[in-house]
Design an enzyme around this catalytic site. Structure first.
Site, PDB file in Angstrom:
ATOM      1  N   ASP A  67      24.318  34.580  39.821  1.00 37.61           N
ATOM      2  CA  ASP A  67      24.550  34.754  41.250  1.00 37.61           C
ATOM      3  C   ASP A  67      23.512  35.674  41.886  1.00 37.61           C
ATOM      4  O   ASP A  67      22.694  36.303  41.195  1.00 37.61           O
ATOM      5  CB  ASP A  67      25.963  35.308  41.494  1.00 37.61           C
ATOM      6  CG  ASP A  67      26.334  36.407  40.482  1.00 37.61           C
ATOM      7  OD1 ASP A  67      25.410  37.100  39.993  1.00 37.61           O
ATOM      8  OD2 ASP A  67      27.527  36.561  40.176  1.00 37.61           O
ATOM      9  N   ASN A 135      39.432  41.811  39.524  1.00 34.18           N
ATOM     10  CA  ASN A 135      40.394  40.816  40.005  1.00 34.18           C
ATOM     11  C   ASN A 135      40.294  39.494  39.229  1.00 34.18           C
ATOM     12  O   ASN A 135      40.867  38.488  39.640  1.00 34.18           O
ATOM     13  CB  ASN A 135      40.202  40.564  41.500  1.00 34.18           C
ATOM     14  CG  ASN A 135      38.827  39.995  41.823  1.00 34.18           C
ATOM     15  OD1 ASN A 135      37.992  39.792  40.930  1.00 34.18           O
ATOM     16  ND2 ASN A 135      38.579  39.733  43.104  1.00 34.18           N
ATOM     17  N   HIS A 137      37.469  37.776  38.578  1.00 37.01           N
ATOM     18  CA  HIS A 137      36.409  36.830  38.938  1.00 37.01           C
ATOM     19  C   HIS A 137      35.343  36.754  37.835  1.00 37.01           C
ATOM     20  O   HIS A 137      35.104  37.721  37.111  1.00 37.01           O
ATOM     21  CB  HIS A 137      35.783  37.160  40.300  1.00 37.01           C
ATOM     22  CG  HIS A 137      34.915  38.378  40.319  1.00 37.01           C
ATOM     23  ND1 HIS A 137      35.117  39.442  41.167  1.00 37.01           N
ATOM     24  CD2 HIS A 137      33.801  38.718  39.609  1.00 37.01           C
ATOM     25  CE1 HIS A 137      34.191  40.359  40.993  1.00 37.01           C
ATOM     26  NE2 HIS A 137      33.374  39.939  40.038  1.00 37.01           N
ATOM     27  N   GLU A 142      35.695  34.098  43.269  1.00 38.33           N
ATOM     28  CA  GLU A 142      36.848  34.931  43.535  1.00 38.33           C
ATOM     29  C   GLU A 142      38.150  34.152  43.265  1.00 38.33           C
ATOM     30  O   GLU A 142      38.134  32.933  43.089  1.00 38.33           O
ATOM     31  CB  GLU A 142      36.812  35.404  44.999  1.00 38.33           C
ATOM     32  CG  GLU A 142      35.583  36.235  45.359  1.00 38.33           C
ATOM     33  CD  GLU A 142      35.643  37.671  44.855  1.00 38.33           C
ATOM     34  OE1 GLU A 142      36.275  37.914  43.794  1.00 38.33           O
ATOM     35  OE2 GLU A 142      35.054  38.554  45.489  1.00 38.33           O
TER      36      GLU A 142
END
Length: 376
Positions: A67, A135, A137, A142
């Protein structure tokens, strides 16, 4: 999934490097997917040190990154392009032409996503290095991201932006968007190496392994991959109870086996229904064929009877004519025989008359001879 629980960052680096070295030994021109963040830094230090000490080469390796932030220049220290250059690429012999990372500064971000997705598809990773967000990811996928979505523009959550603020002078400068490889694209890698450290990752690791099987924890998608190695320290593994995990894994496998069996049963029933319909259709066709054959046979019999009747008529006529001809012939034969008999009788009569005349003449001559003798 295979788990290796280590004591510290050094052990994490050494254990993770074993996986990288194994791939390089098998395939010197391997495709390696790289991750950024603080967790893989000890691994990259180990790779650089090994290259310096042992000469492990990366000159034929092709590199892809997961990314990149949107709107951050590749030369900026906060960019992932700069991170990879400083932390690893400048310290090994990899060819810069063989390194690829999404361009967050592209004028057409959608076109850049398409370009990167095509490149990943053309060069699937032999091993993909992953971190995991608090979280759950992976990359910048996400929670509730659709797994099938390819490289795309991701909206970062407030928590993710807060966790990544350390790379920026001001937390408000953390971009809201990033370009990220998709979940299913990540799963195309032949092997996956996930690294996690710290208590703040414990819940995400638990959800990845034991949580709901949905998109609420993106890392849970790794359950679908056949070759995943997880290296984590004790703090990150703090919520895992491996007995419970093994039971959950067994239950999950049993559930999946039941689902497969049900699918196979439905498929078999569908096949049987198709076979039944095919057999019924074949029976109908056979019945129709029998009826057609019976009709044709009846028509043939009628035609044969008509032909036989015509032949009888012709035969009677011919027999009559033959009878007349036979009677005429017999009459002619009788007349001929009668004629021949009459001729024979006439010939016999003529022969008898001649014989009688000759006998009479001889008798007369004898009488004359006798008379002459007497006269002498």
């Amino acid at each position: 999934m295979r788990f290796a629980i280590v004591k510290n960052a050094k052990e994490l680096a050494e254990r993770a490097f074993l996986e990288i070295k194994k791939v390089l030994d098998e395939k010197p021109d391997a495709v390696i997917g790289f991750a950024t963040g603080s967790t893989p830094i000890p691994l990259y230090d180990k790779m650089a040190d090994d290259h310096k000490r042992n000469g492990t080469s990366y000159k034929d390796v092709r590199a892809f990154n997961l990314d990149e932030y949107v709107g951050v220049d590749p030369g900026d220290k906060a960019s992932f392009a700069r991170f990879m250059q400083d932390r690893l690429f400048s310290r090994i012999d990899i060819d810069p032409a063989n390194t690829d990372i999404p361009n967050g500064m592209a004028e057409d971000l959608s076109a850049e996503c398409e370009r990167y997705s095509a490149a990943v598809k053309e060069h699937p990773a032999d091993i993909q290095i992953l971190g995991i967000g608090a979280n759950g990811h992976i990359a910048f996928n996400e929670p509730y991201t659709k797994p099938e979505e390819p490289t795309h523009i991701a909206l970062l959550t407030a928590r993710t932006r807060a966790d990544n603020a350390a790379a920026f002078k001001d937390p408000s400068l953390v971009p809201q968007y990033a370009l990220t490889m998709g979940i299913d694209e990540i799963l195309t890698a032949k092997r996956i190496l996930l690294l996690a450290m710290g208590e703040n990752k414990a819940q995400a690791i638990y959800d990845m392994v034991m949580g709901r099987d949905d998109t609420s924890c993106p890392a849970a998608a790794l359950r679908r991959h056949p070759d995943v190695t997880v290296v984590l320290d004790r703090e990150a593994a703090g919520l895992l109870t491996f007995g419970e995990w093994e039971r959950a894994a067994e239950e999950r496998e049993a559930r999946q086996a039941a689902e497969r069996a049900e699918e196979e049963l439905e498929a078999n029933e569908s096949d049987e229904a198709v076979d039944g319909e095919t057999a019924e259709a074949a029976a109908d066709e056979a019945s129709e064929a029998d009826e057609d054959a019976a009709e044709e046979s009846a028509e043939d019999e009628d035609a044969a009877d008509e032909d036989a009747a015509e032949e009888d008529v012709d035969s009677d006529g011919e027999e009559s004519e033959d009878g007349e001809e036979a009677d005429t012939s017999e009459a002619e034969d009788d007349e001929a025989e009668n004629g021949e008999d009459a001729a024979d009788e006439e010939a016999d009569e003529q022969a008898d008359e001649q014989a009688d005349e000759q006998a009479d003449e001889q008798a007369d001559e004898q009488d004359d001879g006798a008379d002459a003798s007497e006269e002498k």
